[in-house]
Design a protein around this motif. Structure first.
Motif: not given
Length: 129
Positions: A33-43
């Motif tokens: 969750t803490n990486q979603i806002a800045t992620a360019t792609a979602l696993d």
């Protein structure tokens, strides 16, 4: 999409299958969750309702109900395919269906972690062989 995305959610997104055929399907969001806002792609881990008998070891059954499960939102017998890990773009997420219950999510993450080889990076929207 109004609701923020979070780890463990079941979302609908367009994903390619092993044959390269793209379709909108439910997937489990496994990006923290803490990486979603800045992620360019979602696993994500793909979900299928085509379940062989016996169920393969890389499949984790998900809670469902014919009228839509109150937590997962799934309305047919389905499983997360833990060897079908891919990525989607955040803008490609079309809808949030629900969330995977904790013990089931733990089983999914354990199977992903137990994979014999680390998953190679893939381009957004493509699936692993």
């Amino acid at each position: 999409m109004a609701a923020p995305l979070a780890f463990g959610q079941i979302v609908w997104a367009e994903v390619a299958d092993a044959n390269g055929v793209r379709k909108c399907r439910p997937v489990v969001l496994v990006t923290p969750t803490n990486q979603i806002a800045t992620a360019t792609a979602l696993d994500v881990v793909a979900i299928t309702s085509r379940l062989p008998d016996p169920l393969p070891a890389d499949h984790v059954l998900l809670p469902w109900h014919a009228q839509g499960h109150p937590r997962t939102g799934l309305n047919r017998r389905s499983a997360a395919v833990c060897t079908w890990v891919t990525t989607v773009l955040p803008g490609d997420v079309q809808n949030v269906a629900g969330i995977v219950p904790g013990p089931v999510l733990l089983a999914i993450m354990s199977l992903i972690a137990a994979s014999p080889l680390p998953a190679p990076p893939t381009a957004p929207g493509t699936s692993l062989p």
